[in-house]
Design an enzyme around this catalytic site. Structure first.
Site, PDB file in Angstrom:
ATOM      1  N   GLY A  86       2.925   2.446  10.764  1.00  0.00           N
ATOM      2  CA  GLY A  86       3.399   3.004  10.675  1.00  0.00           C
ATOM      3  C   GLY A  86       4.861   3.550  12.042  1.00  0.00           C
ATOM      4  O   GLY A  86       4.994   4.512  12.099  1.00  0.00           O
ATOM      5  N   ASN A  95       1.112  -1.263  -0.196  1.00  0.00           N
ATOM      6  CA  ASN A  95      -0.046   0.207  -0.088  1.00  0.00           C
ATOM      7  C   ASN A  95       0.913   1.314  -0.058  1.00  0.00           C
ATOM      8  O   ASN A  95       1.403   1.594   0.808  1.00  0.00           O
ATOM      9  CB  ASN A  95      -0.833  -0.253   1.082  1.00  0.00           C
ATOM     10  CG  ASN A  95      -1.591   0.752   1.113  1.00  0.00           C
ATOM     11  OD1 ASN A  95      -1.700   1.842   0.696  1.00  0.00           O
ATOM     12  ND2 ASN A  95      -2.518   1.879   2.722  1.00  0.00           N
ATOM     13  N   SER A 116       3.568  -2.216  10.242  1.00  0.00           N
ATOM     14  CA  SER A 116       4.881  -2.725  10.529  1.00  0.00           C
ATOM     15  C   SER A 116       5.240  -3.227  10.160  1.00  0.00           C
ATOM     16  O   SER A 116       6.682  -4.461  10.748  1.00  0.00           O
ATOM     17  CB  SER A 116       5.404  -2.270  12.156  1.00  0.00           C
ATOM     18  OG  SER A 116       4.896  -0.791  12.135  1.00  0.00           O
TER      19      SER A 116
HETATM   20  P1  13P Z   1       3.114   0.187   7.771  1.00  0.00           P
HETATM   21  O1  13P Z   1       3.597  -0.942   6.626  1.00  0.00           O
HETATM   22  O2  13P Z   1       4.143   1.584   7.639  1.00  0.00           O
HETATM   23  O3  13P Z   1       3.122   0.346   8.656  1.00  0.00           O
HETATM   24  O4  13P Z   1       1.288   0.637   7.179  1.00  0.00           O
HETATM   25  C1  13P Z   1       0.694  -0.516   7.258  1.00  0.00           C
HETATM   26  C2  13P Z   1      -0.502  -0.132   6.629  1.00  0.00           C
HETATM   27  O5  13P Z   1      -1.149   1.076   6.855  1.00  0.00           O
HETATM   28  C3  13P Z   1      -0.655  -1.318   4.734  1.00  0.00           C
HETATM   29  O6  13P Z   1      -1.707  -0.544   4.672  1.00  0.00           O
END
Ligand code: 13P
Length: 244
Positions: free
Chosen positions: A168, A7, A207
């Site tokens: 994130g 994503n 993450s």
């Molecule tokens: P991260 O992998 O950056 O934590 O984001 C996950 C996410 O929101 C995927 O849709």
């Protein structure tokens, strides 16, 4: 075989998107998993062209529930379909929180995506406060039941469990905690979809990194991953996509 979805969120211009796909393809030639990329609307068509016949599915990150209309700045399912999108993320926690999307709106989007022939990837997950308050099951149950309200029993849909506190933040859920949530999601899916609920893929998001994917995929009901930050670099995304 697992499904690994990248994503990109609001990253990458058309030019950067094409460069990414060119760099990614040679790295995933013997990939054991399905590789899907969820790209910005403006890059949809170039990504579809670039990935054509190479086994990478291209999709979008959101859509409006209406067929058409005076909705400035929105995009309709049919437009995505014609642009070559094979799937669409719906109800991502960033959409729920920043853009105030409700379960009702998300349900209508899921219904519309199925109607136009795009696979909906419904994103669900509890916030940190909800988990601390012991409400995570209630939240998941509500988001799944309501989000799939308009999906026929035999629909091909995907569920993504993304605990909001893990997105994130670098704080990935432990494989054990994720697996517990996935087992619970599976129960809700089978009570809602019957037999079909047993085969609906449930992806984990939050993450995910090259060094953590393997332990996740070993768990029974974790059928893939939805990757944000680590999907922006072709090498790290390929390392995740190639995990067994
Ligand atoms: P991260 O992998 O950056 O934590 O984001 C996950 C996410 O929101 C995927 O849709």
């Amino acid at each position: 075989m697992s499904i690994i979805i990248g994503n990109w969120k609001m990253y990458k211009t058309r030019h950067q998107a094409v460069e990414f796909i060119k760099a990614l393809l040679p790295l995933i030639q013997n990939c054991p998993n399905e590789v899907w990329l969820s790209v910005p609307f403006t890059s949809l068509q170039v990504c579809v062209e670039e990935a054509k016949g190479k086994g990478v599915k291209i999709g979008a990150q959101n859509m409006n529930e209406a067929s058409e209309g005076a909705f400035t700045g929105e995009i309709a399912g049919q437009m995505l379909k014609e642009g070559g999108a094979e799937f669409v993320l719906l109800g991502h926690s960033e959409r729920r929180k920043i853009f105030h999307e409700t379960d009702e709106m998300i349900a209508a989007k899921v219904g519309k995506a199925l109607e136009v022939g795009i696979t909906p990837v419904l994103c669900v997950g509890e916030t940190e406060e909800e988990r601390e308050g012991g409400e995570e099951k209630e939240v998941l149950q509500r988001q799944i039941f309501q989000g799939f309200q308009k999906a026929p029993k035999d629909a091909y849909v995907i569920l993504a469990y993304e605990p909001v506190w893990a997105i994130g933040t670098g704080k990935m859920a432990t494989p054990k905690l994720a697996a517990e949530a996935h087992v619970f999601c599976r129960k809700i899916l089978t009570s809602h979809f019957g037999k079909n609920g047993k085969s609906i893929p449930i992806l984990y998001g939050g993450s995910v990194k090259p060094d953590t994917i393997q332990a996740l995929l070993k768990e029974n009901d974790i059928n893939g991953a939805l990757v944000g930050g680590a999907s922006l670099d072709p090498k790290s995304f390929a390392a995740i996509a190639n995990a067994r």
